[in-house]
Design an enzyme around this catalytic site. Structure first.
Site, PDB file in Angstrom:
ATOM      1  CE  LYS A   1      -5.903  -0.396   1.889  1.00  0.00           C
ATOM      2  NZ  LYS A   1      -6.518  -1.069   3.037  1.00  0.00           N
TER       3      LYS A   1
ATOM      4  CD  GLU B   1      -2.707   1.273   2.542  1.00  0.00           C
ATOM      5  OE1 GLU B   1      -2.531   0.438   3.445  1.00  0.00           O
ATOM      6  OE2 GLU B   1      -3.567   2.165   2.594  1.00  0.00           O
TER       7      GLU B   1
END
Ligand code: 13P
Length: 350
Positions: free
Chosen positions: A219, A177
């Site tokens: 992500k 992420e």
């Protein structure tokens, strides 16, 4: 490395038409959200709140995986069942946030690098033994006059790649992420340029570390104007910029893409996710990966407000939580409409 098992887990998370629920707020972040909602900031309240989430009826229809925090993965519900087991029984794969937060980056005012690599091999081993099957690490990139710096982009990409390697070695699918924050008054093109630079650096570092991309979930942030930018763009503009950015920067082998919500309202996040999936289906914007959600606030916020720490509100809060999950589940098929926001949810679930 058990590659077939990792690929199977990644596919189970993103390949079945469901998305992920981020319920991995650190104690500090959870306490901040509790304080804002007027809820006492205690271990017991955090446990009760996570029990409310994990026992929400029908949640497994919409959610394939839930990201937990170290405190939560060890907690039990009021019947003495581990919250992790509750999730598994609901058909939800448990995962764990393993980074130790964004810390100031030396010599780079206003920027951070995420820490937590020291001792990570041992922590991953313990989490795998407890039943976690995937992990999450978040790097944070701020936009500003001269930001982000190359140093910040590279430092965070390297940390993400080293974390991903340790995860795959331990049998956990890494969610990587790299979040470009919405904070600020910048236009959408600044977010686009920074996100492209961040993603290119990330995939270069993943390649250097020998990561199996088929067992990686990205992500990312959506491509958005800053929160205070006067030129807020249409849902369709955001979807178009986001899909094109990902097509340019993300290798086709990646198992899937699961967006963070980053402070967007629940309704806007659903509408944008829906538009992204509509574009990703048509010929020009067709994507090689599923595009799902891994939302925290955009799923949880209404439920947290309704719950307010009161037992009598648990049912209503769970219905609100299910509703946001259901809206996002519909968005994966391009079936989300504003009308969903006013229909009663339990009728649809039963
Ligand atoms: P938000 O959807 O609230 O941004 O949370 C997602 C997340 O996991 C942040 O690390």
């Amino acid at each position: 490395m058990n590659e077939p098992m990792l690929v199977e887990t990644a596919q189970a998370l993103v390949g079945g038409g469901r998305g992920l629920l981020a319920m991995d707020e650190s104690n500090g972040t959870c306490n901040k959200r509790f304080a804002a909602a007027g809820i006492p900031q205690t271990v017991e309240m955090r446990r009760a709140y996570r029990e409310l989430i994990a026992t929400t009826p029908f949640l497994g229809q919409c959610v394939s995986g839930a990201i937990l925090y170290d405190e939560t993965i060890r907690q039990r519900d009021s019947a003495g069942v581990l919250l992790l087991d509750r999730l598994v029984r609901a058909g939800i794969i448990p995962g764990i946030k393993v980074d130790r937060g964004a810390k100031p980056l030396a010599l780079h005012a206003g920027e951070t690098v995420t820490e937590g690599l020291d001792g990570l091999r041992e922590r991953l081993e313990e989490y795998a033994t407890m039943g976690a099957r995937f992990a999450k690490w978040r790097g944070v990139i701020s936009l500003g006059d001269d930001l982000p710096s190359r140093a910040c982009i590279v430092a965070n990409a390297q940390a993400l790649a080293r974390y991903a390697a340790l995860c795959q070695e331990a049998g956990l699918v890494p969610i990587v992420e790299p979040e470009v924050l919405m904070t600020g008054g910048h236009g959408i093109e600044r977010c686009l340029a920074a996100t492209e630079a961040v993603l290119r650096a990330l995939f270069e570092e993943l390649e250097i570390q020998g990561i199996v991309l088929e067992a990686v979930i990205l992500k990312p942030n959506m491509i958005l104007p800053g929160l205070t930018c006067p030129n807020q763009r249409t849902v369709e503009d955001v979807a178009e910029e986001t899909v094109q950015c990902l097509l340019r920067c993300v290798p086709a082998a990646v198992a899937g893409i699961a967006f963070l919500s980053g402070g967007q309202s629940g309704e806007l996040a659903s509408a944008r996710l829906d538009a992204i999936n509509l574009i990703a289906r048509d010929g020009r914007g067709r994507t090689p990966w599923p595009l799902v959600f891994s939302f925290g606030r955009a799923i949880q916020q209404p439920a947290l407000t309704i719950w307010h720490g009161e037992d009598a509100q648990i049912g209503a809060a769970q219905r609100a939580l299910y509703h946001r999950a259901d809206c996002n589940h519909a968005a994966l098929r391009g079936d989300y409409t504003q009308a969903m926001e006013t229909r009663p949810v339990l009728q649809r679930a039963s």
